[in-house]
Design a protein around this motif. Structure first.
Motif, PDB file in Angstrom:
ATOM      1  N   TRP A  19      54.386  56.045  58.845  1.00 24.87           N
ATOM      2  CA  TRP A  19      53.273  56.810  58.293  1.00 24.87           C
ATOM      3  C   TRP A  19      52.481  55.948  57.303  1.00 24.87           C
ATOM      4  O   TRP A  19      51.252  55.926  57.339  1.00 24.87           O
ATOM      5  N   ASP A  20      53.195  55.215  56.447  1.00 26.74           N
ATOM      6  CA  ASP A  20      52.539  54.355  55.462  1.00 26.74           C
ATOM      7  C   ASP A  20      51.740  53.242  56.146  1.00 26.74           C
ATOM      8  O   ASP A  20      50.620  52.928  55.726  1.00 26.74           O
ATOM      9  N   GLU A  21      52.302  52.658  57.190  1.00 21.94           N
ATOM     10  CA  GLU A  21      51.584  51.612  57.928  1.00 21.94           C
ATOM     11  C   GLU A  21      50.334  52.173  58.587  1.00 21.94           C
ATOM     12  O   GLU A  21      49.279  51.530  58.575  1.00 21.94           O
ATOM     13  N   ALA A  22      50.450  53.360  59.153  1.00 21.03           N
ATOM     14  CA  ALA A  22      49.291  53.987  59.802  1.00 21.03           C
ATOM     15  C   ALA A  22      48.214  54.316  58.764  1.00 21.03           C
ATOM     16  O   ALA A  22      47.016  54.119  59.018  1.00 21.03           O
ATOM     17  N   CYS A  23      48.639  54.779  57.600  1.00 22.86           N
ATOM     18  CA  CYS A  23      47.676  55.094  56.531  1.00 22.86           C
ATOM     19  C   CYS A  23      46.989  53.814  56.043  1.00 22.86           C
ATOM     20  O   CYS A  23      45.770  53.811  55.822  1.00 22.86           O
ATOM     21  N   ASP A  24      47.748  52.727  55.894  1.00 21.15           N
ATOM     22  CA  ASP A  24      47.155  51.450  55.481  1.00 21.15           C
ATOM     23  C   ASP A  24      46.137  50.966  56.509  1.00 21.15           C
ATOM     24  O   ASP A  24      45.065  50.474  56.155  1.00 21.15           O
ATOM     25  N   ALA A  25      46.470  51.103  57.780  1.00 21.89           N
ATOM     26  CA  ALA A  25      45.542  50.698  58.843  1.00 21.89           C
ATOM     27  C   ALA A  25      44.285  51.564  58.802  1.00 21.89           C
ATOM     28  O   ALA A  25      43.167  51.065  58.992  1.00 21.89           O
ATOM     29  N   TYR A  26      44.442  52.857  58.549  1.00 24.85           N
ATOM     30  CA  TYR A  26      43.299  53.762  58.444  1.00 24.85           C
ATOM     31  C   TYR A  26      42.405  53.357  57.273  1.00 24.85           C
ATOM     32  O   TYR A  26      41.176  53.319  57.405  1.00 24.85           O
ATOM     33  N   LEU A  27      43.019  53.043  56.137  1.00 21.35           N
ATOM     34  CA  LEU A  27      42.237  52.612  54.977  1.00 21.35           C
ATOM     35  C   LEU A  27      41.485  51.324  55.285  1.00 21.35           C
ATOM     36  O   LEU A  27      40.311  51.174  54.925  1.00 21.35           O
ATOM     37  N   LEU A  28      42.155  50.394  55.940  1.00 22.70           N
ATOM     38  CA  LEU A  28      41.537  49.118  56.281  1.00 22.70           C
ATOM     39  C   LEU A  28      40.326  49.305  57.193  1.00 22.70           C
ATOM     40  O   LEU A  28      39.303  48.630  57.045  1.00 22.70           O
ATOM     41  N   GLU A  29      40.447  50.227  58.123  1.00 23.44           N
ATOM     42  CA  GLU A  29      39.344  50.482  59.063  1.00 23.44           C
ATOM     43  C   GLU A  29      38.189  51.254  58.429  1.00 23.44           C
ATOM     44  O   GLU A  29      37.031  51.051  58.801  1.00 23.44           O
ATOM     45  N   ASN A  30      38.493  52.139  57.486  1.00 27.93           N
ATOM     46  CA  ASN A  30      37.467  53.052  56.990  1.00 27.93           C
ATOM     47  C   ASN A  30      36.907  52.734  55.614  1.00 27.93           C
ATOM     48  O   ASN A  30      35.918  53.341  55.217  1.00 27.93           O
ATOM     49  N   ALA A  31      37.521  51.821  54.889  1.00 30.87           N
ATOM     50  CA  ALA A  31      36.969  51.431  53.586  1.00 30.87           C
ATOM     51  C   ALA A  31      35.960  50.306  53.831  1.00 30.87           C
ATOM     52  O   ALA A  31      36.311  49.258  54.364  1.00 30.87           O
ATOM     53  N   PRO A  32      34.697  50.523  53.472  1.00 25.46           N
ATOM     54  CA  PRO A  32      33.678  49.507  53.747  1.00 25.46           C
ATOM     55  C   PRO A  32      33.937  48.206  52.974  1.00 25.46           C
ATOM     56  O   PRO A  32      34.152  48.224  51.767  1.00 25.46           O
ATOM     57  N   GLY A  33      33.964  47.107  53.708  1.00 26.82           N
ATOM     58  CA  GLY A  33      34.108  45.789  53.107  1.00 26.82           C
ATOM     59  C   GLY A  33      35.536  45.380  52.790  1.00 26.82           C
ATOM     60  O   GLY A  33      35.767  44.271  52.294  1.00 26.82           O
ATOM     61  N   LEU A  34      36.509  46.236  53.076  1.00 33.31           N
ATOM     62  CA  LEU A  34      37.889  45.923  52.703  1.00 33.31           C
ATOM     63  C   LEU A  34      38.455  44.780  53.544  1.00 33.31           C
ATOM     64  O   LEU A  34      39.132  43.892  53.015  1.00 33.31           O
ATOM     65  N   LYS A  35      38.173  44.770  54.839  1.00 31.14           N
ATOM     66  CA  LYS A  35      38.657  43.677  55.705  1.00 31.14           C
ATOM     67  C   LYS A  35      38.107  42.332  55.232  1.00 31.14           C
ATOM     68  O   LYS A  35      38.846  41.349  55.133  1.00 31.14           O
ATOM     69  N   ASP A  36      36.809  42.296  54.945  1.00 27.36           N
ATOM     70  CA  ASP A  36      36.183  41.054  54.475  1.00 27.36           C
ATOM     71  C   ASP A  36      36.768  40.616  53.136  1.00 27.36           C
ATOM     72  O   ASP A  36      36.993  39.428  52.909  1.00 27.36           O
ATOM     73  N   HIS A  37      37.015  41.589  52.257  1.00 29.03           N
ATOM     74  CA  HIS A  37      37.591  41.280  50.951  1.00 29.03           C
ATOM     75  C   HIS A  37      38.974  40.658  51.127  1.00 29.03           C
ATOM     76  O   HIS A  37      39.294  39.645  50.492  1.00 29.03           O
ATOM     77  N   TYR A  38      39.809  41.264  51.974  1.00 26.79           N
ATOM     78  CA  TYR A  38      41.158  40.741  52.192  1.00 26.79           C
ATOM     79  C   TYR A  38      41.119  39.355  52.835  1.00 26.79           C
ATOM     80  O   TYR A  38      41.922  38.485  52.494  1.00 26.79           O
ATOM     81  N   ALA A  39      40.183  39.139  53.760  1.00 26.08           N
ATOM     82  CA  ALA A  39      40.069  37.822  54.399  1.00 26.08           C
ATOM     83  C   ALA A  39      39.648  36.764  53.371  1.00 26.08           C
ATOM     84  O   ALA A  39      40.214  35.667  53.331  1.00 26.08           O
ATOM     85  N   ALA A  40      38.668  37.103  52.535  1.00 23.30           N
ATOM     86  CA  ALA A  40      38.220  36.161  51.503  1.00 23.30           C
ATOM     87  C   ALA A  40      39.333  35.912  50.490  1.00 23.30           C
ATOM     88  O   ALA A  40      39.540  34.770  50.056  1.00 23.30           O
ATOM     89  N   GLN A  41      40.067  36.952  50.143  1.00 24.34           N
ATOM     90  CA  GLN A  41      41.173  36.806  49.200  1.00 24.34           C
ATOM     91  C   GLN A  41      42.257  35.892  49.785  1.00 24.34           C
ATOM     92  O   GLN A  41      42.776  35.017  49.097  1.00 24.34           O
ATOM     93  N   HIS A  42      42.562  36.093  51.049  1.00 23.07           N
ATOM     94  CA  HIS A  42      43.577  35.259  51.701  1.00 23.07           C
ATOM     95  C   HIS A  42      43.164  33.783  51.685  1.00 23.07           C
ATOM     96  O   HIS A  42      43.970  32.908  51.345  1.00 23.07           O
ATOM     97  N   GLN A  43      41.914  33.512  52.043  1.00 22.59           N
ATOM     98  CA  GLN A  43      41.429  32.127  52.043  1.00 22.59           C
ATOM     99  C   GLN A  43      41.441  31.530  50.633  1.00 22.59           C
ATOM    100  O   GLN A  43      41.841  30.383  50.436  1.00 22.59           O
ATOM    101  N   ALA A  44      41.017  32.310  49.660  1.00 26.63           N
ATOM    102  CA  ALA A  44      40.996  31.822  48.274  1.00 26.63           C
ATOM    103  C   ALA A  44      42.410  31.539  47.779  1.00 26.63           C
ATOM    104  O   ALA A  44      42.655  30.515  47.130  1.00 26.63           O
ATOM    105  N   PHE A  45      43.349  32.420  48.098  1.00 25.22           N
ATOM    106  CA  PHE A  45      44.721  32.227  47.642  1.00 25.22           C
ATOM    107  C   PHE A  45      45.363  31.028  48.324  1.00 25.22           C
ATOM    108  O   PHE A  45      46.143  30.300  47.694  1.00 25.22           O
ATOM    109  N   LEU A  46      45.053  30.785  49.589  1.00 24.20           N
ATOM    110  CA  LEU A  46      45.554  29.580  50.260  1.00 24.20           C
ATOM    111  C   LEU A  46      45.022  28.325  49.575  1.00 24.20           C
ATOM    112  O   LEU A  46      45.764  27.354  49.365  1.00 24.20           O
TER     113      LEU A  46
END
Length: 140
Positions: A19-46
């Motif tokens: 349920w938690d994984e499904a909710c996280d996936a839903y948030l990722l799909e429906n929060a505007p700009g969240l995917k891009d933010h996480y991708a930029a964060q991942h690159q910056a942290f690397l």
């Protein structure tokens, strides 16, 4: 056998994790700009981790030998002061762990700075709203 009320049954725990994984996936799909933010964060942290490895490289045996020679060349009082500061931990054990601590501090400081300058688009209000929508849609 009696059930322990403090622990969830394995099937319930797995259902909650799903349920938690499904909710996280839903948030990722429906929060505007969240995917891009996480991708930029991942690159910056690397990049931050790579910078930390370059700035605080692992020690070679030659580096440790040079540090031991420098410490041996110190006057007795200064050498004792250094040993007291590190609680009599031998230099060969102290230096590698000090490099790891320095690297970790560098990474954490720069990751916090990146997070301050790039706040997440998922505010707690938006997360609460989207989670409520998800629960309504899928009836937990």
């Amino acid at each position: 056998m009696t059930n322990n009320p403090g622990k969830q049954a394995p099937s319930t725990r797995h259902r909650q994790e799903d349920w938690d994984e499904a909710c996280d996936a839903y948030l990722l799909e429906n929060a505007p700009g969240l995917k891009d933010h996480y991708a930029a964060q991942h690159q910056a942290f690397l990049q931050i981790e790579e910078d930390a490895r370059l700035r605080h490289p692992d020690l070679t045996p030659d580096d440790i030998a040079a540090a031991e020679a420098a410490e041996a060349a110190l006057p007795s009082r200064k050498r004792t002061e250094l040993q007291l500061r590190r609680s009599f931990v031998p230099l060969t054990a102290y230096l590698p762990s000090e490099v790891k601590r320095s690297r970790k501090r560098f990474i954490q400081r720069h990751q916090r700075a990146w997070n301050r300058t790039n706040p997440s688009p998922l505010t707690w209000e938006l997360e609460r709203t989207l989670t409520a929508d998800f629960r309504r849609s899928y009836r937990q």
